[in-house]
Write a protein that holds these residues in place. Structure first.
Motif, mmCIF file in Angstrom:
data_model
loop_
_atom_site.group_PDB
_atom_site.id
_atom_site.type_symbol
_atom_site.label_atom_id
_atom_site.label_comp_id
_atom_site.label_asym_id
_atom_site.label_seq_id
_atom_site.Cartn_x
_atom_site.Cartn_y
_atom_site.Cartn_z
ATOM 1 N N GLY A 52 0.921 -1.030 0.152
ATOM 2 C CA GLY A 52 -0.035 0.185 0.146
ATOM 3 C C GLY A 52 0.999 1.239 -0.528
ATOM 4 O O GLY A 52 0.451 2.869 0.537
ATOM 5 N N ILE A 53 1.914 2.107 -0.780
ATOM 6 C CA ILE A 53 2.981 2.651 -0.740
ATOM 7 C C ILE A 53 2.001 3.460 -1.558
ATOM 8 O O ILE A 53 2.285 2.852 -3.043
ATOM 9 C CB ILE A 53 4.145 2.151 -1.125
ATOM 10 N N ASP A 54 1.539 4.604 -1.247
ATOM 11 C CA ASP A 54 1.595 5.946 -1.899
ATOM 12 C C ASP A 54 2.747 7.052 -1.652
ATOM 13 O O ASP A 54 2.015 7.294 -0.956
ATOM 14 C CB ASP A 54 -0.282 6.235 -1.663
ATOM 15 N N LEU A 55 2.772 7.322 -2.520
ATOM 16 C CA LEU A 55 3.807 8.402 -1.919
ATOM 17 C C LEU A 55 4.508 9.036 -3.340
ATOM 18 O O LEU A 55 4.534 8.937 -4.768
ATOM 19 C CB LEU A 55 5.249 7.879 -1.418
ATOM 20 N N ASN A 56 4.902 10.257 -3.823
ATOM 21 C CA ASN A 56 5.031 11.436 -4.581
ATOM 22 C C ASN A 56 6.643 11.745 -4.165
ATOM 23 O O ASN A 56 6.504 12.263 -2.825
ATOM 24 C CB ASN A 56 4.189 12.047 -4.510
ATOM 25 N N ILE A 57 7.545 11.810 -4.863
ATOM 26 C CA ILE A 57 8.937 12.035 -4.868
ATOM 27 C C ILE A 57 8.844 13.750 -5.538
ATOM 28 O O ILE A 57 8.991 13.291 -6.466
ATOM 29 C CB ILE A 57 9.931 10.893 -4.270
ATOM 30 N N ARG A 58 8.711 14.786 -5.144
ATOM 31 C CA ARG A 58 9.253 16.006 -5.765
ATOM 32 C C ARG A 58 10.650 16.064 -6.355
ATOM 33 O O ARG A 58 12.057 15.478 -5.898
ATOM 34 C CB ARG A 58 9.062 16.978 -5.102
ATOM 35 N N ARG A 59 10.785 16.287 -8.111
ATOM 36 C CA ARG A 59 11.810 17.120 -8.290
ATOM 37 C C ARG A 59 12.649 18.026 -7.908
ATOM 38 O O ARG A 59 12.545 18.548 -7.041
ATOM 39 C CB ARG A 59 11.553 17.332 -9.389
ATOM 40 N N GLY A 60 13.799 17.254 -7.527
ATOM 41 C CA GLY A 60 15.039 18.100 -7.267
ATOM 42 C C GLY A 60 15.201 18.557 -5.734
ATOM 43 O O GLY A 60 15.795 18.642 -5.195
ATOM 44 N N GLU A 61 14.323 17.382 -5.142
ATOM 45 C CA GLU A 61 14.244 17.570 -3.260
ATOM 46 C C GLU A 61 15.437 16.226 -3.373
ATOM 47 O O GLU A 61 15.649 15.551 -3.781
ATOM 48 C CB GLU A 61 12.810 16.893 -3.012
ATOM 49 N N ILE A 62 15.663 16.221 -1.650
ATOM 50 C CA ILE A 62 16.704 15.185 -1.445
ATOM 51 C C ILE A 62 16.065 14.363 -0.166
ATOM 52 O O ILE A 62 15.198 15.040 0.949
ATOM 53 C CB ILE A 62 17.888 15.579 -0.337
ATOM 54 N N PHE A 63 14.900 13.177 -0.443
ATOM 55 C CA PHE A 63 14.295 12.232 0.249
ATOM 56 C C PHE A 63 15.111 11.150 0.883
ATOM 57 O O PHE A 63 15.598 10.434 0.323
ATOM 58 C CB PHE A 63 13.528 12.040 -0.855
ATOM 59 N N GLY A 64 14.443 10.944 1.735
ATOM 60 C CA GLY A 64 14.732 10.180 3.108
ATOM 61 C C GLY A 64 14.237 9.093 2.960
ATOM 62 O O GLY A 64 12.240 9.290 3.507
ATOM 63 N N ILE A 65 14.501 7.913 3.560
ATOM 64 C CA ILE A 65 13.423 6.787 3.538
ATOM 65 C C ILE A 65 14.059 6.048 5.161
ATOM 66 O O ILE A 65 15.204 5.721 4.639
ATOM 67 C CB ILE A 65 13.342 5.668 2.882
ATOM 68 N N ILE A 66 13.599 6.216 6.564
ATOM 69 C CA ILE A 66 14.170 5.175 7.015
ATOM 70 C C ILE A 66 13.287 4.465 7.724
ATOM 71 O O ILE A 66 12.225 3.855 7.828
ATOM 72 C CB ILE A 66 14.698 6.211 8.413
ATOM 73 N N GLY A 67 13.961 3.307 8.857
ATOM 74 C CA GLY A 67 13.345 2.511 9.111
ATOM 75 C C GLY A 67 13.757 1.124 10.077
ATOM 76 O O GLY A 67 15.344 1.220 9.171
ATOM 77 N N ARG A 68 12.652 0.500 11.027
ATOM 78 C CA ARG A 68 13.693 -1.028 11.384
ATOM 79 C C ARG A 68 14.436 -1.465 10.090
ATOM 80 O O ARG A 68 14.374 -1.841 8.892
ATOM 81 C CB ARG A 68 13.190 -1.505 12.495
ATOM 82 N N SER A 69 15.700 -2.666 10.567
ATOM 83 C CA SER A 69 15.907 -2.778 9.748
ATOM 84 C C SER A 69 14.763 -4.766 9.239
ATOM 85 O O SER A 69 14.057 -4.537 10.254
ATOM 86 C CB SER A 69 16.873 -4.569 10.534
ATOM 87 N N GLY A 70 14.643 -5.331 7.915
ATOM 88 C CA GLY A 70 13.868 -5.757 7.516
ATOM 89 C C GLY A 70 12.379 -4.722 7.228
ATOM 90 O O GLY A 70 11.691 -5.346 6.381
ATOM 91 N N ALA A 71 12.431 -3.081 7.507
ATOM 92 C CA ALA A 71 11.397 -2.806 6.456
ATOM 93 C C ALA A 71 11.019 -2.351 5.588
ATOM 94 O O ALA A 71 9.556 -2.008 5.036
ATOM 95 C CB ALA A 71 11.613 -1.427 7.816
ATOM 96 N N GLY A 72 11.221 -2.835 5.210
ATOM 97 C CA GLY A 72 11.228 -2.508 3.293
ATOM 98 C C GLY A 72 11.901 -1.347 2.534
ATOM 99 O O GLY A 72 12.031 -0.960 1.323
ATOM 100 N N LYS A 73 12.763 -0.979 3.339
ATOM 101 C CA LYS A 73 13.672 0.325 2.420
ATOM 102 C C LYS A 73 14.589 0.144 1.132
ATOM 103 O O LYS A 73 14.118 0.871 0.210
ATOM 104 C CB LYS A 73 14.886 0.377 3.321
ATOM 105 N N SER A 74 15.285 -0.971 0.720
ATOM 106 C CA SER A 74 15.849 -0.768 0.163
ATOM 107 C C SER A 74 14.496 -1.363 -0.788
ATOM 108 O O SER A 74 15.555 -1.320 -1.775
ATOM 109 C CB SER A 74 16.923 -2.611 0.640
#
Length: 369
Positions: A52-74
């Motif tokens: 259920g990932i709904d997300l917009n990453i804006r043009r030209g921004e630096i966007f970070g993704i964090i979470g515990r190990s195994g959260a699905g970041k990679s």
């Protein structure tokens, strides 16, 4: 092939977002990368890696993704260049669904999306120059153009004087600079960073972050990074997403999420950055007053820099600052204060109400005598 043609193909199946959707949701027009109902389930695993990932990453921004190990970041990061194929939903680059891309169009797409890694992935038998030049050779770029591009990139990352040496002769930070230069050889519009500073010491990490910030501003790249280092997100990102078990639990501007985290997972991840009680005070903390001269201990999460004299006056009684401070994140003042309040004329509910006029979040830590 141009970046525009790379992202148009194949025309029969990939099409821009409908005009009606763009009119109703103007934020779509600013999105460089979009995830729509994205899910990923690996064979043999009952629990989805992403859902259920709904997300917009804006043009030209630096966007970070964090979470515990195994959260699905990679998994989430690697769907952007389709190193991971989603099980459900869509990934759109410039409003184009990349799912139907054949191998040729994927090659063209991946040349528009640079990627740097935690462990550098350099070829030990090749010099710095040769490591950066190799993707251009594979793409059959003319020699003169290769030389021009490599020279410019080594200047950009501050390694022009190291062009002739081998990776074994470089520090960790220098190796990562080579990795960054190599990721930029095809003039990408998006740069993915997979734990890019995790193998580096704090001083070197700071220099790499400064380089990424400079690249973002100078080249206008959209940068998406995953990391377990919360200080990295705080220091460089504009916005951040928190994942837990493959789902988004919190997202927003970094100053807001770090200044007043809402979800327990976010609070847990940010705990190392929070102000802590002195050990002696922690040992004496009690859950109830126990004595008439006991002081109430509060933690205040702040979005802004308060006038302390007015805050202390509003709380009443004898107020002491035990720990904490204010810092600037994304040009916004945020911070935490740990206060003791002794002899306030206000009952606890009224005292907390007054504290909340100054702080975005107020937590009762206990009492000390």
């Amino acid at each position: 092939m141009s970046s525009a043609s790379a992202l148009r193909a194949p025309t029969a199946q990939a099409s821009p977002a409908p005009a009606r959707e763009q009119a109703l949701r103007p934020e779509v027009n600013d999105a460089h990368v979009r995830f729509v109902g994205l899910g990923k389930t690996y064979p043999g695993q009952a629990q989805p890696a992403l859902q259920g990932i709904d997300l917009n990453i804006r043009r030209g921004e630096i966007f970070g993704i964090i979470g515990r190990s195994g959260a699905g970041k990679s998994s989430l990061l690697r769907t952007i260049n389709r190193l991971e194929q989603p099980s459900q939903g869509r990934v759109l680059i410039d409003q184009v669904d990349i799912a139907p891309f054949d191998e040729d169009h994927l090659v063209a797409l991946r040349r528009r999306i640079g990627m740097i890694f935690q462990h550098f992935n350099l070829m030990s038998a090749k010099t710095v120059w040769q490591n950066v030049e190799l993707p251009l050779k594979v793409a059959s770029v003319a020699k003169a153009e290769r030389q021009r591009k490599v020279r410019e990139l080594l200047e950009l990352v501050g390694l022009a004087h190291k062009h002739h040496v081998y990776p074994a002769q470089l520090s960790g930070g220098q190796k990562q600079r080579v990795g960054i230069a190599r990721a930029l050889v095809h003039d990408p519009e998006i740069l993915l960073c997979d734990e890019a500073t995790s193998a580096l010491d704090p001083e070197t990490t700071a220099s790499i972050l400064e380089l990424l910030r400079d690249i973002n501003q100078r080249l206008g790249l959209t940068i998406v990074l995953i990391t377990h280092e919360m200080a990295v997100i705080r220091d460089i990102c504009h916005r951040v997403l928190v994942l837990e078990r493959g789902q988004i639990v919190e997202q927003g501007d970094v100053w807001q999420v770090f200044g007043a985290p809402r979800h327990e997972v976010t609070r847990s991840l940010l705990a190392p950055l929070q102000a802590k009680l002195p050990a002696a005070l922690q040992a004496n903390l009690r859950t109830s007053p126990g004595a008439s001269d006991a002081a109430l201990v509060l933690r205040l999460s702040l979005l802004g820099a308060p006038e302390l004299s007015e805050l202390f006056s509003a709380l009443g009684g004898r107020v002491r600052l035990l720990q904490g401070g204010i810092e600037t994140i994304g040009e916004r003042a945020v911070g935490q204060l740990i206060l003791s309040v002794q002899g306030s004329p206000h009952a606890l509910p009224l005292l907390l109400e007054r504290a909340r006029r100054w702080a975005d979040e107020v937590e009762v830590l206990g009492y000390v005598v």
